[in-house]
Scaffold this active site. Structure first.
Site, PDB file in Angstrom:
ATOM      1  N   GLU A  68      44.168  27.349  28.928  1.00 29.69           N
ATOM      2  CA  GLU A  68      44.238  26.018  28.304  1.00 29.69           C
ATOM      3  C   GLU A  68      43.989  26.088  26.804  1.00 29.69           C
ATOM      4  O   GLU A  68      44.197  25.111  26.092  1.00 29.69           O
ATOM      5  CB  GLU A  68      43.257  25.054  28.981  1.00 29.69           C
ATOM      6  CG  GLU A  68      41.787  25.450  28.917  1.00 29.69           C
ATOM      7  CD  GLU A  68      41.354  26.413  30.031  1.00 29.69           C
ATOM      8  OE1 GLU A  68      42.090  27.370  30.328  1.00 29.69           O
ATOM      9  OE2 GLU A  68      40.252  26.200  30.590  1.00 29.69           O
ATOM     10  N   SER A 123      38.046  37.246  32.242  1.00 33.80           N
ATOM     11  CA  SER A 123      36.729  37.882  32.159  1.00 33.80           C
ATOM     12  C   SER A 123      36.299  38.376  33.541  1.00 33.80           C
ATOM     13  O   SER A 123      36.764  37.876  34.572  1.00 33.80           O
ATOM     14  CB  SER A 123      35.718  36.880  31.616  1.00 33.80           C
ATOM     15  OG  SER A 123      35.690  35.747  32.450  1.00 33.80           O
ATOM     16  N   CYS A 150      41.867  43.262  25.387  1.00 32.04           N
ATOM     17  CA  CYS A 150      41.113  43.916  26.459  1.00 32.04           C
ATOM     18  C   CYS A 150      41.113  45.420  26.276  1.00 32.04           C
ATOM     19  O   CYS A 150      40.332  46.124  26.894  1.00 32.04           O
ATOM     20  CB  CYS A 150      41.722  43.564  27.803  1.00 32.04           C
ATOM     21  SG  CYS A 150      43.423  44.089  27.921  1.00 32.04           S
ATOM     22  N   GLU A 159      30.388  42.637  27.113  1.00 30.37           N
ATOM     23  CA  GLU A 159      31.659  42.591  26.386  1.00 30.37           C
ATOM     24  C   GLU A 159      31.518  41.566  25.260  1.00 30.37           C
ATOM     25  O   GLU A 159      31.098  40.429  25.502  1.00 30.37           O
ATOM     26  CB  GLU A 159      32.786  42.152  27.339  1.00 30.37           C
ATOM     27  CG  GLU A 159      34.133  42.081  26.644  1.00 30.37           C
ATOM     28  CD  GLU A 159      35.268  41.644  27.571  1.00 30.37           C
ATOM     29  OE1 GLU A 159      35.029  40.791  28.454  1.00 30.37           O
ATOM     30  OE2 GLU A 159      36.380  42.156  27.401  1.00 30.37           O
TER      31      GLU A 159
END
Ligand code: NAD
Length: 497
Positions: free
Chosen positions: A177, A227, A282, A382
């Site tokens: 979104e 994630s 990533c 992360e």
């Protein structure tokens, strides 16, 4: 600010039953540029029903026709890649050249899928038993769902939908979104390419849309990227509902530099891989592991290069754009304090830069942290931003032990001129994608993309042969054309006599 990004259902844009919307930002100026509708359960119903209705005809469309549509889509994508790149930059913030690179990498999967007739060829065995032949086929699953993250609004969906469509499935894409417009542009290209309505659907939304797809009995598979906590959730809920699920999660990618490496080359590549796309990849390098006594020299070289990076509006002549939202920018920046409190040296502090942009964009400059303890949250979590942490170790074995103890296993790189050490590293490291003197080892479309451990839940990686396998299921057909000599009763188990 007036524009509202809609769903794409039955070959047309629609707001459906959505009453809720979310803001979409221009990250370089900090302004709300448009709204996106968020699906209600009835929109999920409409999207899946349309995809279900389109499936039987698409599944039975000849491979020749299907590939014609794919080739046409590829040509349209080629012609209009700059428009798509501009849309990505406006909502994600990455610099235009990087957005164009993302489109090009996605397009490689479309090109791979153009060769689907070859990939779908089954096996045939003549006379498996006397006058009995056996052949195998792979058939599509039905309605397949793709749920994608914000950081690659075009490329990540393209890891999946070209293969899903080429193999005869229909697709419901639920984009992030945060940057939803690229998916609608892609939907329009599919229509122009001649794809029948309902074969490619876009469902805009948040958790309501995701949960609706995970629970829907007519959705056969889910391909998720995001994630790790959400990937795990999607995998568990989707498989509990009986679906085939591949859920790609987060990452903590290490780059090992051995003492014999060319330190200028390693410094260049560490900067490219650590700060490209503002670290929102990533496969970005976030932990640089300096082996032996090279750390001081390497850190100085990286700091020098990081200081030369131009951060600003991705539409201008800059190297690095903003982060995607203010919330994300502030979270990433907070790790600098965390690392400092844990004893790390802040060698380059990205909070002090002056970006080349108007307004109040979500900028954070390249940040270099040295001597980061492996217990610090700056290492264990992360960060997903332009923060490169240097960890110092004594030996090759220390480096491999550190990487193998990390719960993530997406990408990793080693820089060395020692072929034996590199070969041993590729053999020993528990990570899915490995670069030898290559910092961002994203596999080509005809190989499969995916990590190990907490970077992927499920058995199957994206695209390549594994992608074809994921979007199809096998059948084996055993055939005998009877003649009178086969008459007679025999209750024994069929053998290959
Ligand atoms: P995210 O997990 O927040 O969102 C991913 C998708 O899940 C989005 O479509 C989002 O709408 C949906 N979602 C968010 N919260 C949800 C919830 N509570 N329930 C159900 N659905 C929900 O990820 P992001 O911030 O958009 O993307 C960044 C993350 O994606 C990073 O962790 C990055 O490492 C990862 N990523 C991984 C890969 C890979 O190949 N392994 C590739 C790209 C990105």
């Amino acid at each position: 600010m007036s524009e509202t990004v809609q769903h794409w259902i039955d070959g047309a844009a629609t707001s459906g039953a959505s009453t809720r919307t979310a803001d979409v930002f221009d990250p370089a100026t900090g302004e709300v540029s448009r709204q996106v509708v968020l699906a209600e359960p009835s929109d999920v119903e409409a999207a899946v029903a349309s995809a279900k209705k389109a499936f039987p005809a698409w599944r039975d469309t000849s491979l020749a026709k299907r590939t014609q549509v794919l080739f046409k889509f590829r040509e349209l994508l080629n012609d209009r890649a700059p428009e798509l790149a501009a849309i990505i930059t406006a909502e994600h913030g990455k610099v235009v050249s990087d957005a164009a690179g993302e489109v090009a990498r996605g397009q490689e999967v479309v090109e791979f899928a153009c060769g689907i007739p070859h990939l779908l060829k089954g096996g045939f065995t003549e006379n498996a038993s006397t006058n009995v032949d056996v052949h195998s086929v792979r058939q599509p699953l039905g309605v397949t769902a793709v749920i994608s993250p914000f950081n690659f609004p075009a490329m990540v969906p393209m890891w999946f939908f070209p293969v899903a469509i080429a193999t005869g499935n229909t697709v419901v894409l639920k984009p992030s979104e945060k940057d939803p417009s690229a998916s609608l542009f892609i939907a329009q290209l599919w229509k122009e390419a001649g794809l029948p309505d309902g074969v490619f659907t876009v469902l805009q939304g948040d958790k309501v849309a995701v949960d609706g797809l995970l629970d829907h009995p007519d959705v056969a598979s889910v391909s998720f990227v995001g994630s790790t906590p959400i990937a795990k959730y999607v995998y568990e809920r989707g498989t509990a509902a009986g679906k085939r699920v591949q859920a790609l999660g987060g990452a903590k990618n290490h780059m090992v530099v051995l003492p014999d490496a060319d330190l200028d080359l390693a410094a260049d590549q560490a900067v490219n891989a650590g700060f490209g796309s503002a670290g929102e990849r990533c496969m970005a390098i976030s932990a640089l592991v300096a082996v032996g006594g090279i750390a001081d020299e390497l850190v100085a070289k990286i700091a020098d290069r990081a200081g030369k990076i131009r951060t600003g509006d991705g539409r201008r002549s800059c190297d690095m754009g903003p982060l995607v939202t203010k919330v994300h920018r502030d979270k990433v920046a907070s790790y600098i304090d965390v690392a400092a409190a844990d004893g790390a040296d802040v060698v380059v502090d990205g909070r002090t830069i002056t970006p080349d942009a108007d307004g109040s964009g979500f900028f954070l400059g390249p940040t270099l942290l040295d001597r980061v303890p492996t217990t610090s949250r700056a290492y264990t979590e992360e960060i997903f931003g332009p923060v490169l942490s240097v960890l110092r170790v004594e030996s090759y074995t220390d480096a491999v032990d550190m990487i193998n103890a990390n719960p993530y296993g997406n990408g990793v790189a080693i820089f060395t001129n020692d072929g034996g050490a590199a070969r041993r590293f590729a053999n020993e490291v528990t990570v899915g994608m490995i670069g030898i003197n290559v910092p961002v080892p994203v596999p080509m479309a005809y190989y499969s993309f995916g990590g190990w451990k907490n970077s992927l839940f499920g058995d199957t990686h994206a695209h390549g042969a594994e992608g074809v396998h994921f979007f199809t299921r096998g059948k084996v057909v055993t055939t005998r054309w009877l003649d009178p000599s086969h008459a007679g009763l025999n209750l024994g188990f069929p053998t290959n006599a």
